[in-house]
Design a protein around this motif. Structure first.
Motif, mmCIF file in Angstrom:
data_model
loop_
_atom_site.group_PDB
_atom_site.id
_atom_site.type_symbol
_atom_site.label_atom_id
_atom_site.label_comp_id
_atom_site.label_asym_id
_atom_site.label_seq_id
_atom_site.Cartn_x
_atom_site.Cartn_y
_atom_site.Cartn_z
ATOM 1 N N PRO A 14 0.741 -1.257 0.053
ATOM 2 C CA PRO A 14 -0.083 -0.028 -0.106
ATOM 3 C C PRO A 14 0.805 1.377 0.003
ATOM 4 O O PRO A 14 2.173 1.162 0.069
ATOM 5 C CB PRO A 14 -0.794 -0.282 1.243
ATOM 6 C CG PRO A 14 0.042 -0.973 2.295
ATOM 7 C CD PRO A 14 0.871 -1.795 1.118
ATOM 8 N N THR A 25 2.204 -4.864 5.082
ATOM 9 C CA THR A 25 1.364 -5.985 4.779
ATOM 10 C C THR A 25 0.873 -6.327 6.140
ATOM 11 O O THR A 25 1.459 -6.057 7.248
ATOM 12 C CB THR A 25 2.099 -7.079 4.114
ATOM 13 O OG1 THR A 25 3.155 -7.338 5.040
ATOM 14 C CG2 THR A 25 2.707 -6.611 2.785
ATOM 15 N N THR A 26 -0.037 -7.341 6.036
ATOM 16 C CA THR A 26 -0.493 -7.854 7.171
ATOM 17 C C THR A 26 0.381 -8.711 7.827
ATOM 18 O O THR A 26 1.074 -9.546 7.185
ATOM 19 C CB THR A 26 -2.106 -8.426 7.012
ATOM 20 O OG1 THR A 26 -2.765 -7.781 6.301
ATOM 21 C CG2 THR A 26 -2.555 -9.143 8.079
ATOM 22 N N ALA A 344 -7.620 -3.327 7.724
ATOM 23 C CA ALA A 344 -7.330 -2.882 6.385
ATOM 24 C C ALA A 344 -6.923 -1.508 6.370
ATOM 25 O O ALA A 344 -5.998 -1.258 5.367
ATOM 26 C CB ALA A 344 -8.939 -3.155 5.692
ATOM 27 N N ASP A 347 -3.379 -1.892 6.753
ATOM 28 C CA ASP A 347 -2.701 -2.456 5.636
ATOM 29 C C ASP A 347 -2.566 -1.469 4.479
ATOM 30 O O ASP A 347 -1.844 -1.432 3.786
ATOM 31 C CB ASP A 347 -3.391 -3.838 5.251
ATOM 32 C CG ASP A 347 -3.212 -4.941 5.949
ATOM 33 O OD1 ASP A 347 -1.951 -4.700 6.647
ATOM 34 O OD2 ASP A 347 -3.476 -6.143 6.078
ATOM 35 N N SER A 348 -3.515 -0.420 4.662
ATOM 36 C CA SER A 348 -3.544 0.610 3.485
ATOM 37 C C SER A 348 -2.403 1.657 3.695
ATOM 38 O O SER A 348 -2.020 2.502 2.720
ATOM 39 C CB SER A 348 -4.867 1.321 3.342
ATOM 40 O OG SER A 348 -4.905 2.438 4.402
ATOM 41 N N TYR A 392 -11.316 -8.157 1.123
ATOM 42 C CA TYR A 392 -10.237 -7.424 1.966
ATOM 43 C C TYR A 392 -9.462 -6.522 1.047
ATOM 44 O O TYR A 392 -9.392 -5.378 1.512
ATOM 45 C CB TYR A 392 -9.643 -8.383 2.723
ATOM 46 C CG TYR A 392 -8.434 -7.815 3.803
ATOM 47 C CD1 TYR A 392 -9.302 -7.380 5.112
ATOM 48 C CD2 TYR A 392 -7.322 -7.336 3.673
ATOM 49 C CE1 TYR A 392 -8.148 -7.005 5.994
ATOM 50 C CE2 TYR A 392 -6.570 -6.776 4.438
ATOM 51 C CZ TYR A 392 -7.007 -6.618 5.650
ATOM 52 O OH TYR A 392 -6.065 -5.884 6.521
ATOM 53 N N LEU A 393 -8.981 -7.083 0.259
ATOM 54 C CA LEU A 393 -8.090 -6.125 -0.593
ATOM 55 C C LEU A 393 -8.687 -4.998 -1.398
ATOM 56 O O LEU A 393 -8.289 -3.936 -1.521
ATOM 57 C CB LEU A 393 -7.288 -6.962 -1.889
ATOM 58 C CG LEU A 393 -6.061 -7.998 -1.046
ATOM 59 C CD1 LEU A 393 -5.569 -8.656 -2.430
ATOM 60 C CD2 LEU A 393 -5.265 -7.157 -0.314
ATOM 61 N N VAL A 396 -8.970 -2.597 1.240
ATOM 62 C CA VAL A 396 -7.469 -1.796 1.545
ATOM 63 C C VAL A 396 -7.308 -0.780 0.360
ATOM 64 O O VAL A 396 -6.771 0.446 0.736
ATOM 65 C CB VAL A 396 -6.549 -2.775 1.331
ATOM 66 C CG1 VAL A 396 -5.148 -2.235 1.370
ATOM 67 C CG2 VAL A 396 -6.516 -3.871 2.531
ATOM 68 N N ASN A 397 -7.876 -1.158 -0.643
ATOM 69 C CA ASN A 397 -7.492 -0.046 -1.707
ATOM 70 C C ASN A 397 -8.537 1.232 -1.628
ATOM 71 O O ASN A 397 -8.014 2.361 -2.037
ATOM 72 C CB ASN A 397 -7.859 -0.835 -3.361
ATOM 73 C CG ASN A 397 -6.893 -1.890 -3.758
ATOM 74 O OD1 ASN A 397 -5.392 -1.416 -3.388
ATOM 75 N ND2 ASN A 397 -6.994 -2.638 -4.415
ATOM 76 N N ARG A 400 -6.803 3.323 0.618
ATOM 77 C CA ARG A 400 -5.452 3.844 0.279
ATOM 78 C C ARG A 400 -6.020 5.135 -0.560
ATOM 79 O O ARG A 400 -5.349 6.152 -0.541
ATOM 80 C CB ARG A 400 -4.713 2.856 -0.752
ATOM 81 C CG ARG A 400 -3.389 3.439 -1.191
ATOM 82 C CD ARG A 400 -2.837 2.214 -2.070
ATOM 83 N NE ARG A 400 -2.746 1.153 -1.098
ATOM 84 C CZ ARG A 400 -2.922 -0.011 -1.661
ATOM 85 N NH1 ARG A 400 -3.457 -0.208 -2.789
ATOM 86 N NH2 ARG A 400 -2.924 -1.246 -0.761
#
Length: 420
Positions: A14, A25-26, A344, A347-348, A392-393, A396-397, A400
């Motif tokens: 991210p 990252t996680t 999340a 992680d972003s 989940y991703l 995250v995006n 971001r």
């Protein structure tokens, strides 16, 4: 190439916005609830810069608890986002953490300042910096520093006792790195005290003891010019040094430039965030080596006998009322968020943006309303939904992109806050 820390979701990197390509990252973490972040603690959290640096921990730290600090929820506890910040998450409580370490050092420096103010009439305080040769690896430096220090203090206390006096020391480690050679310099700041009227040349005794101890444990020859000693009578000057010796050993390293062209612990994190390619790999290697070298070792210590002179300060009721008044004019109605939503955000790479927005903005602001729309869209998702990595991703995006937009608008309004 440097390998990142183990992860449980994705290798995707991210962004940390203005700090260039990120590093989060996680990572699986083994944390305990002892580091709970309350609403009040959240409102007194570290600067945006410190939270940006958490992204280095999330991706590169070999310490499991570092990779989950402020990220994972306390079991059976709600994660809450509101105008006081976020709460209900675990902290690592590590002295080497870019957030926890700062807060621990700040508490200790405040306590030490309190002790000196209460006892300056009875004791003579001296400021000391103990250094060792830097030609050896950071692993050797860490071993030599600790062993030589223990031998030195034991010897000095024995000598002082023979003269019918006492000798107490509180200390904090400090570290600088040459970004060109990647040479690490580990050293120790100390506050030493003796009862007034002792008539001892403590400067001479301490240096000679340190010189012999470093040589005895295989550290080489100590240079007198690299040793610092100053007897302090003025409490204000002593307290300023405490802030340098205790707090700045972690906190002031937030500046990219330390002494001369060298950088400190926080400056190292900034270089990792802003560098790319082989240069980044070298900085990451230094970061990991330092953590490995300091594993199981203390970063700072307050003398037990000095602690006995600490006087608990009673917080004025007016301050509490003032804090409530400050919050009365602001409201952010997000409330409880799912644990996966908070993870999340971490992680972003935008946890630092979230913290700033929650503590400085209001319902109705575009940054807050956009955040709420994202959260409310996902806050009713089932546990099965989060088992699908793509779901989940996607979140995250979204976080971001939200963070990048916030950086653009906040930066124009209050750039100095984000650059702290």
């Amino acid at each position: 190439m440097v390998e990142q820390a183990p992860n449980t979701r994705s290798q995707q990197e991210p962004s940390t916005g203005v700090l260039a390509p990120s590093v989060v990252t996680t990572a699986a973490a083994s944390l305990t609830p002892k580091g709970q972040v309350s609403h009040q603690a959240g409102s007194c959290a570290c600067s945006a810069a410190s939270r940006k640096r958490l992204n280095v921990q999330y991706r590169y730290s070999p310490v499991k608890s570092h990779r989950g600090c402020l990220k994972y929820a306390i079991p059976n506890t709600n994660v809450v986002w509101d105008e006081t910040g976020f709460s209900g998450v675990q902290t690592c409580d590590s002295s080497m953490c870019f957030v926890c370490g700062y807060k621990k050092q700040a508490r200790n420096s405040d306590k030490l300042g309190n002790i000196i103010q209460n006892t300056i009439d009875k004791y003579e305080y001296s400021l000391v910096t103990l250094t060792i040769p830097t030609s050896r690896s950071v692993y050797t430096q860490a071993r030599v520093l600790q062993k030589a220090y223990n031998r030195t203090i034991k010897y000095v206390r024995k000598i002082v006792k023979s003269y019918g006096s006492t000798f107490e020391v509180s200390w904090a480690n400090d570290i600088t790195i040459d970004p060109k050679s990647m040479k690490v310099h580990l050293h120790r700041h100390a506050i030493a005290r003796l009862p007034k009227g002792h008539n001892l040349d403590i400067n001479h005794i301490l240096f000679r003891a340190w010189e012999r101890a470093v040589r005895a444990v295989g550290g080489g020859d100590v240079v007198q010019s690299a040793y610092y000693f100053l007897s302090i009578e003025n409490v204000d000057k002593a307290c300023k040094y405490i802030i340098k010796a205790a707090t700045e050993a972690m906190a002031s390293q937030s500046k990219n430039n330390g002494f001369g062209n060298r950088i400190g612990w926080y400056g190292l994190a900034d270089r990792i965030l802003s560098s790319t390619g082989e240069v980044k790999d070298r900085f990451v290697e230094v970061y990991r080596n330092i953590l490995d070298a300091m594993k199981g070792k203390r970063w700072f210590s307050l003398s037990n006998k000095m602690k006995a002179d600490y006087v608990e300060m009673v917080e004025p009721e007016d301050d509490t009322e003032l804090d409530h008044l400050k919050l009365e004019g602001r409201k952010i109605t997000i409330g409880i968020v799912q644990h996966s939503i908070h993870a999340a955000m971490c992680d972003s790479g935008m946890l630092w943006v979230l913290d700033y927005v929650l503590k400085n903005m209001n319902d109705g602001d575009i940054e807050v309303e956009t955040l709420k729309s994202i959260v409310f869209q996902y806050n009713t998702a089932s546990d099965v939904f989060w088992l699908t990595e793509s779901n989940y991703l996607t979140l995250v995006n979204l976080f971001r992109c939200w963070g990048r937009e916030c950086i653009s608008s906040i930066d124009k309004l209050n750039k100095s806050v984000l650059d702290r």
